[in-house]
Design a protein around this motif. Structure first.
Motif, PDB file in Angstrom:
ATOM      1  N   THR A   7      50.585  32.020  47.534  1.00 18.04           N
ATOM      2  CA  THR A   7      50.000  30.722  47.198  1.00 18.04           C
ATOM      3  C   THR A   7      48.695  30.486  47.927  1.00 18.04           C
ATOM      4  N   HIS A   8      48.242  31.466  48.696  1.00 20.76           N
ATOM      5  CA  HIS A   8      46.977  31.348  49.422  1.00 20.76           C
ATOM      6  C   HIS A   8      46.338  32.726  49.492  1.00 20.76           C
ATOM      7  N   PRO A   9      45.023  32.818  49.637  1.00 20.33           N
ATOM      8  CA  PRO A   9      44.345  34.120  49.691  1.00 20.33           C
ATOM      9  C   PRO A   9      44.704  34.876  50.967  1.00 20.33           C
ATOM     10  N   PRO A  21      36.382  39.731  42.768  1.00 16.32           N
ATOM     11  CA  PRO A  21      36.775  38.585  43.604  1.00 16.32           C
ATOM     12  C   PRO A  21      38.110  37.970  43.201  1.00 16.32           C
ATOM     13  N   GLN A  22      38.517  38.123  41.936  1.00 20.53           N
ATOM     14  CA  GLN A  22      39.769  37.511  41.501  1.00 20.53           C
ATOM     15  C   GLN A  22      40.990  38.119  42.180  1.00 20.53           C
ATOM     16  N   ASN A  24      41.583  38.208  45.164  1.00 20.33           N
ATOM     17  CA  ASN A  24      41.956  37.395  46.312  1.00 20.33           C
ATOM     18  C   ASN A  24      42.385  35.979  45.913  1.00 20.33           C
ATOM     19  N   GLN A  25      42.545  35.751  44.601  1.00 23.10           N
ATOM     20  CA  GLN A  25      43.001  34.434  44.156  1.00 23.10           C
ATOM     21  C   GLN A  25      44.520  34.373  44.124  1.00 23.10           C
ATOM     22  N   PRO A  26      45.081  33.221  44.483  1.00 24.05           N
ATOM     23  CA  PRO A  26      46.541  33.069  44.395  1.00 24.05           C
ATOM     24  C   PRO A  26      46.974  32.769  42.968  1.00 24.05           C
ATOM     25  N   LEU A  29      45.956  33.964  38.110  1.00 23.50           N
ATOM     26  CA  LEU A  29      44.746  34.777  38.033  1.00 23.50           C
ATOM     27  C   LEU A  29      44.798  35.941  39.016  1.00 23.50           C
ATOM     28  N   GLY A  30      45.327  35.697  40.199  1.00 20.00           N
ATOM     29  CA  GLY A  30      45.464  36.776  41.167  1.00 20.00           C
ATOM     30  C   GLY A  30      46.423  37.855  40.704  1.00 20.00           C
TER      31      GLY A  30
END
Length: 337
Positions: A7-9, A21-22, A24-26, A29-30
């Protein structure tokens, strides 16, 4: 797969993050970015299991995104999930990866039902049931056999749904009762079980489906299956209505045995309503468990405890069958099983 489930990077190699960069998304999308990157390093021809597992995981991410209550266009995610499951089945074949194959088939049936593609869903359900029987018959341990059927119980639950859809209410209720008795027996007496061989009736076809998937061992060992006669012996046939509930992935079926009726009738509701009710109940109960006794009321005034009678009455009246029975034009004592 850990990144997409957070739920967090988290900190990842800077070059990889700069390129995508995606990663590192929660959340959703991550997950999609992580699985897509994994597929680049896990080709289907050299790593068929890993490639199939990643496709399956991506399909699940799409599916659960579509199931979000605030999602305005869930169908697009269900279609993506269906396509991912189809890709996964290209490498997770029943010959090489039978249990992984079953996991994908189970989820594929769910998304096909969500898309309204019932004919395709039924084809895959029948296929999954056959593969499951093969897997159970190849497993010498009765404990593992039981775990496998419990893990893939949805294939049997869907059978009950189909019988209800075909207005075979008594057979549907007997199938549900037999399955319930067998599973309870396994839970209560796990060490007394012997390995068993299970079969689909030799005369069965996908279209007829009158007795599809009845375990051969269930016929004598896990009765009673004559639910109507048994219920009439237990309760007064003139004054009692007996309700049974059966829940599958997407349906909640109320079977109603009315006084004097020779067979049950069935009323089908969306299981999502029950799932939401249980989810809210569990959420309040977990919060209730964190409270201690205190002078300001604590647990005694918590909504889970204070509103319990109202919530139970609300559920019993709405989906439990009381309103259905009242609509039938008679009042009687209700016996809930």
């Amino acid at each position: 797969f850990a990144v997409g489930n957070l739920t967090h990077p988290i900190q990842m190699p800077s070059l990889l993050i700069l390129q995508n960069p995606q990663l590192n998304q929660p959340g959703y999308l991550g997950k999609i970015a992580t699985y897509t990157e994994g597929l680049k390093h896990c080709p289907a021809d050299t790593h068929p299991e890993g490639w199939g597992v990643l496709q399956h995981a991506m399909g699940q991410a799409h599916y659960f995104r579509g199931k979000q209550p605030n999602e305005r266009n869930p169908r697009q995610y269900f279609i993506q999930a269906r396509d991912c499951y189809a890709a996964a089945l290209q490498t997770l074949t029943e010959e090489q990866f039978k249990e992984l194959h079953l996991k994908v088939v189970r989820d594929a049936v769910k998304v096909l039902l969500s898309l309204g593609e019932r004919e395709a869903a039924e084809e895959w359900r029948f296929h999954g049931l056959r593969v499951l029987l093969d897997l159970i018959n190849q497993t010498p341990s009765p404990i593992v056999q039981n775990r496998l059927e419990d893990k893939f119980v949805s294939f049997r639950q869907w059978q009950v749904d189909r019988l209800v859809r075909e207005n075979q209410f008594q057979l549907a209720l007997e199938t549900a009762e037999r399955d319930k008795n067998r599973r309870l027996n396994w839970m209560l007496k796990p060490r007394r079980l012997a390995p068993r061989r299970l079969e689909i009736a030799a005369t069965e076809s996908k279209s007829a489906c009158a007795d599809l998937g009845n375990w051969q061992s269930a016929q004598a060992d896990f009765g009673p299956v004559d639910v109507v006669s048994t219920a009439r012996r237990l309760f007064s046939a003139n004054t009692a209505a007996i309700l049974y509930w059966h829940k599958s992935f997407d349906k909640l079926t109320t079977f109603i045995l009315e006084p004097g009726a020779v067979s049950p009738r069935a009323v089908v509701a969306d299981a999502e309503v029950l799932d939401e009710w249980i989810g809210e109940w569990d959420r309040l109960y977990r919060d209730y468990g964190t409270k201690g006794k205190s002078s300001d009321g604590g647990k005694e005034e918590h909504p889970w405890r204070r509103e319990m009678p109202q919530r139970l009455e609300e559920w019993g009246g709405r989906e439990g069958g009381v309103e259905i029975l009242e609509d039938g034009g008679w009042n009687s004592q209700l016996k809930n099983k």
